[in-house]
Design an enzyme around this catalytic site. Structure first.
Site, mmCIF file in Angstrom:
data_model
loop_
_atom_site.group_PDB
_atom_site.id
_atom_site.type_symbol
_atom_site.label_atom_id
_atom_site.label_comp_id
_atom_site.label_asym_id
_atom_site.label_seq_id
_atom_site.Cartn_x
_atom_site.Cartn_y
_atom_site.Cartn_z
ATOM 1 N N TYR A 1 -14.626 12.579 37.982
ATOM 2 C CA TYR A 1 -15.494 13.762 38.116
ATOM 3 C C TYR A 1 -15.792 14.098 39.586
ATOM 4 C CZ TYR A 1 -19.924 16.409 37.550
ATOM 5 O OH TYR A 1 -20.938 17.334 37.614
ATOM 6 N N ALA B 1 -13.753 4.748 42.972
ATOM 7 C CA ALA B 1 -13.323 4.014 41.779
ATOM 8 C C ALA B 1 -14.340 2.957 41.370
ATOM 9 C CB ALA B 1 -11.970 3.359 42.051
ATOM 10 N N SER C 1 -25.532 4.957 44.870
ATOM 11 C CA SER C 1 -26.288 5.677 43.831
ATOM 12 C C SER C 1 -27.780 5.512 44.044
ATOM 13 C CB SER C 1 -25.890 5.078 42.483
ATOM 14 O OG SER C 1 -26.768 5.500 41.473
ATOM 15 N N TYR D 1 -25.016 -2.397 36.311
ATOM 16 C CA TYR D 1 -24.402 -1.319 37.106
ATOM 17 C C TYR D 1 -25.148 -1.147 38.425
ATOM 18 C CZ TYR D 1 -23.434 3.333 38.884
ATOM 19 O OH TYR D 1 -23.133 4.382 39.722
ATOM 20 N N LYS E 1 -24.010 -1.763 42.597
ATOM 21 C CA LYS E 1 -24.120 -0.848 43.742
ATOM 22 C C LYS E 1 -24.922 -1.516 44.869
ATOM 23 C CE LYS E 1 -21.658 2.508 42.168
ATOM 24 N NZ LYS E 1 -20.366 2.852 42.722
ATOM 25 N N ASN F 1 -24.868 11.142 30.003
ATOM 26 C CA ASN F 1 -25.642 11.967 30.935
ATOM 27 C C ASN F 1 -26.093 13.270 30.275
ATOM 28 O OD1 ASN F 1 -23.408 10.585 33.118
ATOM 29 N ND2 ASN F 1 -25.589 10.379 33.516
ATOM 30 N N ARG G 1 -35.815 14.433 37.716
ATOM 31 C CA ARG G 1 -34.659 13.966 38.482
ATOM 32 C C ARG G 1 -34.284 14.991 39.542
ATOM 33 N NH1 ARG G 1 -35.957 10.254 36.021
ATOM 34 N NH2 ARG G 1 -34.807 8.879 34.642
ATOM 35 N N ARG H 1 -35.889 6.510 26.367
ATOM 36 C CA ARG H 1 -34.684 5.682 26.466
ATOM 37 C C ARG H 1 -35.024 4.472 27.336
ATOM 38 N NH1 ARG H 1 -29.325 8.374 29.150
ATOM 39 N NH2 ARG H 1 -30.655 8.346 30.988
ATOM 40 N N GLY I 1 -35.223 1.756 30.025
ATOM 41 C CA GLY I 1 -34.680 1.691 31.390
ATOM 42 C C GLY I 1 -34.881 2.965 32.202
#
Ligand code: NAD
Ligand code: WQD
Length: 338
Positions: free
Chosen positions: A15, A85, A128, A153, A157, A201, A233, A294, A296
């Site tokens: 993306y 990647a 991120s 995840y 990062k 997302n 956000r 949700r 987290g």
């Protein structure tokens, strides 16, 4: 005649990578895409060809495969690398932590070894806002404390940023860009977001609901301590985010060392506001309900992006409404050809 610089773009079939390839070519760079297509397919590569009118060189290689990477670096002059990647789904990372640690960390270390042995010394890394978790204050700036990550995840990062700090001694100069929430698609609608399976997302979930692929959007909680109770956000148009990489390349070509920049608009938008804006700009009624929170999710996170504004001399050009319109045009186009 000056020689055009060639940029290796790992994850360039994905993306954000594909949108960055467009901005790089438009800025006069040659590009080489390295992607194993584990989270993408030929469609964005075809979109790039239609959009740019040229075929961008592409190698189907897993970045963890040092020998395959080294072969590419031996056979092509590469001036800098942009490393997209990685796996990126927060929820999946909780279920499959080893997949995330293996892919996100080893692809980086293998790439760095390759850069070192081929004397390529400029790297832009996809970080991120997830590294901040729930920040103590918003807007959050690059100096904010980095706490324990909320997910494997997020931890990858954080760890990648740490690795990049430590490899300064190898003479590799790095810009890490901490992206906030990229949304939208290229204004041409020839490339855009293509999540495999059910989207995690918000915006792809909205567009897939609008087109009838999903029955209903669930807004995850309206009892947060925010003005309308839904999470806030910092949504940034993917083409603006792509432009930040071109600016980061200009910067890293003139600066040594390790640098970190937030890439966001500086404005917080709630889930309800985003849904309303989607309905308004596209003249569509969206089927949605309010559901439970949700796990987290943080209530509110948006960027202090002044460092990128002032040092990279980057500014977003598109509005949220532009992004929501472009996302919808892309969704309609890609479904009509499938
Ligand atoms: P994406 O899944 O669309 O693109 C990632 C690409 O990398 C895919 O084409 C995939 O096939 C490829 N890839 C994955 N592992 C690979 C490997 N080992 N070797 C070669 N190719 C591999 O994701 P995206 O949204 O374009 O994200 C790009 C980067 O930006 C990622 O590092 C992600 O963590 C980061 N990021 C994304 C967001 C977001 O919301 N999209 C936000 C912040 C940071
Ligand atoms: C946005 C808002 C949801 C889906 C993630 C990663 C982050 C970064 C960006 C990679 C939240 C709400 C969502 C839905 C909803 N990625 N939502 N219904 O979680 O802010 O950030 O992507 O680095 O690390 O965590 O993005 O798009 O999933 O959610 O109500 O069906 O939309 O609760 O408030 P998020 P998102």
């Amino acid at each position: 005649m000056s020689i055009r610089k060639r940029i290796a773009v790992t994850g360039g079939a994905g993306y954000i990578g594909s949108h960055t390839v467009v901005q790089l070519v438009e800025a006069g760079y040659d590009v080489l895409i390295i992607d194993d297509l584990s989270r993408s397919d030929q469609r964005l590569l075809d979109g790039l060809k239609n959009l740019l009118g040229i075929t961008i060189p592409f190698r189907k290689v897993d970045c963890r495969n040092y020998n395959a990477l080294a072969e590419i670096f031996s056979n092509n002059r590469i001036d800098a690398v942009i490393h997209f990647a990685a796996f990126k789904a927060v929820g999946e990372s909780v279920e499959k932590p080893l997949d995330y640690y293996e892919n996100n960390l080893f692809s980086l270390t293998s790439l760095l070894r390759c850069m070192q042995s081929h004397k390529v010394s400029k790297l832009i890394f996809s970080s991120s806002c997830t590294v901040y978790g729930e920040p103590d204050t918003v807007p959050v700036n690059e100096q904010a404390a980095i706490k324990k990550a909320n997910s494997p995840y997020g931890a990858t990062k954080q760890m990648c940023e740490r690795i990049l700090e430590d490899i300064e001694v190898l003479g590799i100069d790095v810009v890490s860009l901490r992206y906030f929430n990229p949304i939208g698609a290229h204004p041409s609608a020839l490339i855009g977001e293509l999540p495999l399976g059910t989207p995690n997302n918000l915006v792809p979930y909205i567009t897939q609901t609008a087109i009838g692929l999903r029955n209903q959007l669930t807004i995850f909680g309206d009892d947060y301590p925010t003005p309308d109770g839904t999470c806030v956000r910092d949504y940034i148009h993917v083409t603006d985010l792509a432009d930040a990489h071109v600016k980061a390349l200009d910067f890293i070509n003139q600066n040594l060392g390790n640098h970190i920049f937030n890439v966001g608009t500086g404005f917080g938008v709630s889930v309800k506001e985003l849904v309303n804006q989607f309905e308004e700009v596209n003249q569509i009624k969206l089927n949605y309900k309010i559901g439970s929170r949700r796990p987290g999710d943080v209530a509110k996170v948006f960027a202090d992006a002044n460092l990128a504004f002032n040092v990279l001399r980057w500014k977003p050009r598109f509005t949220i409404k532009d992004a929501l319109q472009h996302a919808w045009h892309w969704e309609k186009r890609i479904r009509s050809i499938n």
